[in-house]
Design a protein around this motif. Structure first.
Motif, PDB file in Angstrom:
ATOM      1  N   CYS A   9      31.068  65.671  13.665  1.00 13.13           N
ATOM      2  CA  CYS A   9      29.644  65.725  13.644  1.00 13.13           C
ATOM      3  C   CYS A   9      29.030  64.795  14.750  1.00 13.13           C
ATOM      4  CB  CYS A   9      29.163  65.159  12.183  1.00 13.13           C
ATOM      5  SG  CYS A   9      29.514  63.326  12.215  1.00 13.13           S
ATOM      6  N   GLY A  10      27.722  65.002  14.827  1.00 10.78           N
ATOM      7  CA  GLY A  10      26.987  64.240  15.737  1.00 10.78           C
ATOM      8  C   GLY A  10      25.813  63.660  15.031  1.00 10.78           C
ATOM      9  N   ILE A  11      25.251  62.464  15.583  1.00 13.14           N
ATOM     10  CA  ILE A  11      23.916  61.767  15.006  1.00 13.14           C
ATOM     11  C   ILE A  11      22.813  61.920  16.121  1.00 13.14           C
ATOM     12  CG2 ILE A  11      22.844  59.943  13.893  1.00 13.14           C
ATOM     13  CD1 ILE A  11      25.670  59.190  12.670  1.00 13.14           C
ATOM     14  N   GLU A  12      21.678  62.440  15.755  1.00 14.61           N
ATOM     15  CA  GLU A  12      20.466  62.368  16.555  1.00 14.61           C
ATOM     16  C   GLU A  12      19.454  61.427  15.814  1.00 14.61           C
ATOM     17  OE1 GLU A  12      16.770  65.041  18.166  1.00 14.61           O
ATOM     18  OE2 GLU A  12      18.660  66.150  17.351  1.00 14.61           O
ATOM     19  N   MET A  13      18.991  60.407  16.644  1.00 13.21           N
ATOM     20  CA  MET A  13      18.046  59.567  16.085  1.00 13.21           C
ATOM     21  C   MET A  13      16.538  60.240  16.290  1.00 13.21           C
ATOM     22  SD  MET A  13      19.282  55.825  17.539  1.00 13.21           S
ATOM     23  CE  MET A  13      17.640  55.250  17.302  1.00 13.21           C
ATOM     24  N   ARG A  14      15.833  60.154  15.233  1.00 20.06           N
ATOM     25  CA  ARG A  14      14.277  60.841  15.329  1.00 20.06           C
ATOM     26  C   ARG A  14      13.491  59.407  15.075  1.00 20.06           C
ATOM     27  NH1 ARG A  14      13.080  66.366  15.192  1.00 20.06           N
ATOM     28  NH2 ARG A  14      14.587  67.604  16.176  1.00 20.06           N
ATOM     29  N   PRO A  15      12.148  59.679  15.325  1.00 19.94           N
ATOM     30  CA  PRO A  15      11.262  58.496  15.128  1.00 19.94           C
ATOM     31  C   PRO A  15      11.057  58.105  13.779  1.00 19.94           C
ATOM     32  CG  PRO A  15      10.138  60.199  16.504  1.00 19.94           C
ATOM     33  CD  PRO A  15      11.517  60.796  16.122  1.00 19.94           C
ATOM     34  N   ASP A  16      11.465  59.068  12.507  1.00 18.56           N
ATOM     35  CA  ASP A  16      11.291  58.782  11.174  1.00 18.56           C
ATOM     36  C   ASP A  16      12.615  58.926  10.361  1.00 18.56           C
ATOM     37  OD1 ASP A  16       8.619  58.145  11.424  1.00 18.56           O
ATOM     38  OD2 ASP A  16       8.016  60.272  11.162  1.00 18.56           O
ATOM     39  N   GLY A  17      13.610  59.122  11.108  1.00 13.31           N
ATOM     40  CA  GLY A  17      15.048  59.287  10.462  1.00 13.31           C
ATOM     41  C   GLY A  17      16.239  59.920  11.375  1.00 13.31           C
ATOM     42  N   ILE A  18      16.993  60.327  10.828  1.00 15.49           N
ATOM     43  CA  ILE A  18      18.328  60.639  11.787  1.00 15.49           C
ATOM     44  C   ILE A  18      18.621  62.161  11.452  1.00 15.49           C
ATOM     45  CG2 ILE A  18      19.114  58.510  12.045  1.00 15.49           C
ATOM     46  CD1 ILE A  18      21.562  59.345  10.227  1.00 15.49           C
ATOM     47  N   ILE A  19      19.521  62.905  11.972  1.00 16.67           N
ATOM     48  CA  ILE A  19      19.895  64.196  11.949  1.00 16.67           C
ATOM     49  C   ILE A  19      21.228  64.071  12.101  1.00 16.67           C
ATOM     50  CG2 ILE A  19      19.899  66.747  12.371  1.00 16.67           C
ATOM     51  CD1 ILE A  19      17.018  66.502  13.532  1.00 16.67           C
ATOM     52  N   VAL A  20      22.132  64.599  11.179  1.00 17.48           N
ATOM     53  CA  VAL A  20      23.641  64.495  11.432  1.00 17.48           C
ATOM     54  C   VAL A  20      23.977  65.975  11.310  1.00 17.48           C
ATOM     55  CG1 VAL A  20      25.839  63.864  10.437  1.00 17.48           C
ATOM     56  CG2 VAL A  20      23.865  62.293   9.835  1.00 17.48           C
ATOM     57  N   THR A  21      24.530  66.340  12.505  1.00 18.70           N
ATOM     58  CA  THR A  21      24.946  67.764  12.576  1.00 18.70           C
ATOM     59  C   THR A  21      26.381  68.067  12.693  1.00 18.70           C
ATOM     60  OG1 THR A  21      24.739  67.746  15.121  1.00 18.70           O
ATOM     61  CG2 THR A  21      22.848  68.424  13.883  1.00 18.70           C
ATOM     62  N   PHE A  22      26.877  69.070  12.016  1.00 21.03           N
ATOM     63  CA  PHE A  22      28.234  69.521  12.068  1.00 21.03           C
ATOM     64  C   PHE A  22      28.324  70.878  12.080  1.00 21.03           C
ATOM     65  CE2 PHE A  22      26.910  68.670   7.724  1.00 21.03           C
ATOM     66  CZ  PHE A  22      27.566  69.846   7.144  1.00 21.03           C
ATOM     67  N   ARG A  23      29.534  71.529  12.482  1.00 23.37           N
ATOM     68  CA  ARG A  23      30.004  72.897  12.478  1.00 23.37           C
ATOM     69  C   ARG A  23      30.844  73.422  11.711  1.00 23.37           C
ATOM     70  NH1 ARG A  23      27.807  75.952  16.679  1.00 23.37           N
ATOM     71  NH2 ARG A  23      29.561  77.368  16.539  1.00 23.37           N
ATOM     72  N   SER A  24      30.588  74.425  11.045  1.00 26.48           N
ATOM     73  CA  SER A  24      31.698  75.172  10.088  1.00 26.48           C
ATOM     74  C   SER A  24      31.575  76.717  10.419  1.00 26.48           C
ATOM     75  CB  SER A  24      31.456  74.949   8.862  1.00 26.48           C
ATOM     76  OG  SER A  24      32.280  75.585   7.876  1.00 26.48           O
ATOM     77  N   LEU A  25      32.776  77.218  10.733  1.00 21.01           N
ATOM     78  CA  LEU A  25      33.039  78.512  11.271  1.00 21.01           C
ATOM     79  C   LEU A  25      32.230  78.684  12.661  1.00 21.01           C
ATOM     80  CD1 LEU A  25      33.012  80.590   7.906  1.00 21.01           C
ATOM     81  CD2 LEU A  25      34.986  79.947   9.409  1.00 21.01           C
ATOM     82  N   LEU A  26      31.082  79.591  12.391  1.00 20.50           N
ATOM     83  CA  LEU A  26      30.209  79.691  13.754  1.00 20.50           C
ATOM     84  C   LEU A  26      28.775  79.423  13.350  1.00 20.50           C
ATOM     85  CD1 LEU A  26      31.208  83.354  14.913  1.00 20.50           C
ATOM     86  CD2 LEU A  26      32.146  80.949  15.828  1.00 20.50           C
ATOM     87  N   GLU A  27      28.693  78.553  12.212  1.00 18.90           N
ATOM     88  CA  GLU A  27      27.284  77.917  11.773  1.00 18.90           C
ATOM     89  C   GLU A  27      27.185  76.628  12.161  1.00 18.90           C
ATOM     90  OE1 GLU A  27      25.077  80.052  10.440  1.00 18.90           O
ATOM     91  OE2 GLU A  27      26.537  81.666  10.557  1.00 18.90           O
ATOM     92  N   THR A  28      25.737  76.181  12.399  1.00 18.20           N
ATOM     93  CA  THR A  28      25.554  74.843  12.723  1.00 18.20           C
ATOM     94  C   THR A  28      24.781  74.173  11.440  1.00 18.20           C
ATOM     95  OG1 THR A  28      25.763  75.109  15.109  1.00 18.20           O
ATOM     96  CG2 THR A  28      24.726  73.076  14.152  1.00 18.20           C
ATOM     97  N   TYR A  29      25.132  73.136  10.794  1.00 18.12           N
ATOM     98  CA  TYR A  29      24.531  72.662   9.575  1.00 18.12           C
ATOM     99  C   TYR A  29      23.891  71.285  10.153  1.00 18.12           C
ATOM    100  CZ  TYR A  29      26.755  76.321   7.062  1.00 18.12           C
ATOM    101  OH  TYR A  29      27.000  77.537   6.655  1.00 18.12           O
TER     102      TYR A  29
END
Length: 141
Positions: A62-82
């Motif tokens: 997974c990866g974490i992106e910082m935003r001004p009011d929170g974070i987004i944790v992204t990960f992949r499964s099959l060909l989709e990104t969540y």
């Protein structure tokens, strides 16, 4: 909130921006010395995320992106990104064993391996940003 962000959907982008704010500008990213974590290896997850990750045989990252009011944790499964969208007021971050961090939002959680100094430095940067900026925003509301 767990969302499929594979496709360019204006409604989903608006939900994300409402929840954690718009992405930092290029100048802000440079001043902060980056806002992304790089590749993080997932060790354990909540059942909803686990059910997505077991659909393929690849190493779970997974990866974490910082935003001004929170974070987004992204990960992949099959060909989709969540993306797991976590505003700072719902973010719970724990350091378990010396090699693991746990990231919680309500009933969702992701545990990541912290086997390099870069991971520890990013988590410290994330907590410092939350402490400095989010508490001052709450006081202004």
């Amino acid at each position: 909130m767990l969302l499929n962000v594979s496709y360019n959907n204006a409604e989903i982008k608006e939900k994300i921006n409402t929840e954690v704010g718009k992405a930092f500008t290029l100048v802000e990213r440079i001043k902060m010395d980056g806002i992304g974590s790089g590749k993080l290896f997932i060790t354990t997850t909540s059942i909803e995320i686990h059910n997505l990750l077991i659909l393929d045989k690849y190493i779970n990252t997974c990866g974490i992106e910082m935003r001004p009011d929170g974070i987004i944790v992204t990960f992949r499964s099959l060909l989709e990104t969540y993306a797991l969208i976590i505003p700072y007021y719902k973010l719970k971050l724990y350091k378990g064993r010396a090699e693991e961090y746990s990231i919680y939002r309500d009933n969702y959680f992701i545990k990541i391996k912290a086997d390099t100094k870069n991971v520890h430095n990013f988590m410290k940067k994330l907590l410092d940003y939350k402490a400095e900026h989010w508490t001052s925003r709450e006081n202004n509301l």
